[in-house]
Design an enzyme around this catalytic site. Structure first.
Site, PDB file in Angstrom:
ATOM      1  N   GLY A 272      31.840 -18.621  60.585  1.00 30.22           N
ATOM      2  CA  GLY A 272      30.477 -18.131  60.433  1.00 30.22           C
ATOM      3  C   GLY A 272      30.463 -16.781  59.732  1.00 30.22           C
ATOM      4  N   SER A 273      29.495 -15.964  60.093  1.00 31.16           N
ATOM      5  CA  SER A 273      29.200 -14.762  59.310  1.00 31.16           C
ATOM      6  C   SER A 273      30.246 -13.657  59.393  1.00 31.16           C
ATOM      7  CB  SER A 273      27.834 -14.200  59.721  1.00 31.16           C
ATOM      8  OG  SER A 273      26.811 -15.102  59.367  1.00 31.16           O
ATOM      9  N   THR A 274      31.149 -13.700  60.386  1.00 31.65           N
ATOM     10  CA  THR A 274      32.212 -12.689  60.386  1.00 31.65           C
ATOM     11  C   THR A 274      33.106 -12.855  59.157  1.00 31.65           C
ATOM     12  OG1 THR A 274      33.544 -14.123  61.818  1.00 31.65           O
ATOM     13  CG2 THR A 274      32.254 -12.394  62.898  1.00 31.65           C
ATOM     14  N   LYS A 276      32.029 -13.255  56.259  1.00 29.24           N
ATOM     15  CA  LYS A 276      31.364 -12.599  55.138  1.00 29.24           C
ATOM     16  C   LYS A 276      32.040 -11.279  54.766  1.00 29.24           C
ATOM     17  CE  LYS A 276      26.832 -14.646  56.148  1.00 29.24           C
ATOM     18  NZ  LYS A 276      25.491 -14.429  56.740  1.00 29.24           N
TER      19      LYS A 276
END
Length: 617
Positions: A272-274, A276
């Site tokens: 997920g967004s980690t 990014k």
């Protein structure tokens, strides 16, 4: 000629074959009662014992010395609670020494006293060492456990078994050909204990992580939960744990899956967004975006080929700088970052950051994760990879890569064993030191990444991890789980990775909670507060000083706000109450002026909390 042959034979026996024949003869009349050595102790970095030994005894029989086998079998079967038939087989074994296994192994002192009181010939109690874990389930998957013969079966106990295992000693005595003990002098050969091991683990920080994971289990009843704390400047693991866990002393009470799955190194999932952080670092290193000056308009979604990728915020965030794209964890914005990089550059950086292969940490059971084959990466796969969907990583890969992004750009090999030492002299036998794998990004890029991630905590989705007076950086993650090739509905792995001080990180903490129940599943609402508590404890435990120029948090309308307490000493009660209008005031004393206040002026507490005044003068 016969005389000469006899002389030659005698010479051969007495001179040439003397050593061999003497050893064979000695083996017939010498007996050894084995004495087990202690297994090497395992310490945390400050000398706290995490795996110890306690002394027990085991039952050993010399069948030829047992005069009344029926009586001995009956007595021992009663004390050990085994069948008479089984014990009778032990006492009648045609062997010089018979170890009663497993019923007679590692006996309690009560049972040992009962056997010893019988004073039976041919029945001996010999010392054995039993592994003991003072903190029971703490670090259970990482420490591992040992079998009945003190052999390492999992975790560090298995990986470093050859160092931790010692050598047997013995009590030597002399017997006749039938095994009867002769009244000759006995000798004692001391066992050699195993090597001691010191870990990079900080027990206090480990205890903090364990406590917070237990609290998360009670509050959210997740399928699984895990956490890692690391020194980003060295790759040293400071704390590591997961749920469910187990008791190493009672490992037989658990399933194979429960005792073998060390989630921080074994579990793979879409981050997920980690993730990014990796896309951001890559684009900044390639000078493809300017955080402050480049803009992106988020309408709520972005179309890539035949797929429409949505933002978590309905209607989108509108016009944003790329710093705000990071703060808001805006998926469409990160899609454009991936497009600017292109698949070759993005996947080149993903590989440089260590994904798709083992980190090499000295804990067994590590997985590699899964990446797209570059030949199969199209525009949609490129877009989803940029915001952490479609790739599979392990927690240890994630925290190691993010450490490289924030420590100046250096990827370190993570490790947990600091040294192995000789037990008596403490001489170092093996020592691990920080090991650089490669330089991934520049110091300048790393500075920009830290700046952006600090802004996430002060202004964006990571605000629940904000610690007043300290510079905290971090990134939230909310990843939909996949089952049978399809994304599950309402089932997420929420995560947060945070570090402090943001200007010069000394500790980074990664928390992931799998399928939290009874709560809105976002990394910011579930994982970030857990990481905040661990980071708060790390400030005290690691003695991290409060930095200058700590960032101010951007508050939402429903947030509790920190407020600085003014100095009201020497003022009248009426004046003090006016200045303390943001707080609840309590006072004692009969004087006209404030002579003491608590908390003291300059302290920062939440708006609406109590300030106590003492009146006098």
């Amino acid at each position: 000629m016969m005389f000469i042959l006899v002389i030659i034979k005698v010479f051969y026996i007495q001179v040439i074959s003397y050593g061999k024949l003497n050893n064979l003869a000695s083996s017939l009349w010498n007996r050894n009662l084995p004495i087990e050595s202690n297994r090497g102790k395992i310490y945390d970095t400050n000398g706290i014992v995490l795996a110890d030994n306690k002394t027990t005894v085991s039952l050993v029989l010399v069948p030829n010395q047992i005069k009344n086998k029926e009586v001995v079998a009956k007595e021992l079967s009663s004390i050990l609670n085994v069948s008479y038939k089984e014990m009778y087989e032990h006492v009648n074994k045609r062997t010089s020494i018979e170890r009663v296994h497993p019923e007679g192994r590692r006996l309690s002192f009560d049972i040992a006293d009962k056997i010893n009181a019988l004073k039976l010939d041919g029945v001996y109690l010999v010392k054995e060492s039993q592994r003991y874990y003072p903190y029971d389930k703490l670090m259970s998957h990482t420490l591992g456990f040992v079998g009945i013969d003190n052999q390492g079966l999992s975790g560090l106990e298995l990986t470093y078994d050859k160092y931790l295992t010692g050598e047997y000693g013995s009590i030597k005595y002399t017997s006749d050909a039938k095994g009867n003990k002769l009244e000759l002098e006995e000798s004692y050969e001391k066992p050699q204990d195993g090597m001691n091991m010191t870990l990079t683990i900080n027990y206090e920080l480990q205890e903090s992580l364990e406590r917070e994971l237990d609290n998360a289990v009670l509050k959210y009843n997740p399928d699984q939960a895990l956490g890692i704390a690391m020194n980003p400047k060295t790759g040293e693991i400071l704390a590591i744990s997961s749920r469910p866990n187990f008791s190493p002393s009672r490992y037989k009470d658990y399933t194979t899956e429960e005792i073998n799955r060390n989630l921080p190194v074994w579990m793979t999932y879409e981050p997920g967004s980690t993730f990014k952080i990796i896309s951001l670092s890559s684009a900044l290193e390639e000078n493809l975006i300017d955080l402050e000056n480049d803009h992106f308009h988020d309408s709520g979604s972005i179309k890539v080929e035949n797929a429409r990728i949505k933002c978590w915020k309905h209607g989108g965030h509108g016009s944003q700088t790329y710093l705000q794209v990071v703060e808001n964890s805006c998926n469409p914005g990160f899609v454009t970052i991936g497009q600017k990089l292109g698949k070759e550059k993005l996947f080149d950086y993903i590989n440089k950051f260590g994904f798709g292969k083992k980190t090499g940490i000295d804990i067994n059971g590590e997985s590699t994760g899964i990446l797209f084959n570059l030949n199969r990466v199209g525009p949609v796969e490129l877009a989803t990879t940029a915001f952490g969907q479609g790739v599979s990583v392990t927690p240890i890969q994630q925290i190691t890569a993010v450490s490289a992004a924030i420590n100046g750009g250096i990827l370190y090999k993570p490790y947990i064993v600091k040294s192995i030492n000789e037990p008596e002299t403490n001489a170092v036998i093996l020592e691990n030191k920080p090991q650089i794998v490669r330089k991934v990004i520049s110091e300048n890029t790393s500075n920009k990444v830290r700046y952006a991630l600090e802004s996430v905590v002060t202004n964006g989705t990571g605000r629940p991890a904000f610690i007043d007076g300290y510079r905290v950086g971090g990134k939230t993650g909310t990843a939909q789980k996949v089952k049978d090739g399809r994304y599950m509905v309402g089932n997420y792995i929420v995560s947060f990775i945070g570090f402090l001080p943001a200007n010069d990180p000394e500790v980074v903490v990664y928390i992931a909670i799998d399928n939290a129940k009874g709560a809105t599943q976002y990394g910011g609402t579930i994982a970030a507060p857990i990481a905040k508590t661990v980071l708060n404890d790390a400030i005290r435990i690691l003695d991290i000083e409060k930095p200058n120029g700590a960032s101010e948090k951007k508050y939402n309308f429903n947030d509790k706000k920190y407020v600085t307490i003014p100095n009201v000493e020497g003022k009248t009660l009426e004046e003090a109450i006016k200045e303390l209008k943001s707080f609840k005031v309590e006072y004692t004393g009969n004087g006209e002026k404030v002579i003491y206040q608590s908390p003291s002026s300059g302290s920062r507490i939440y708006e609406g909390e109590v300030v106590k005044l003492m009146l006098g003068g």
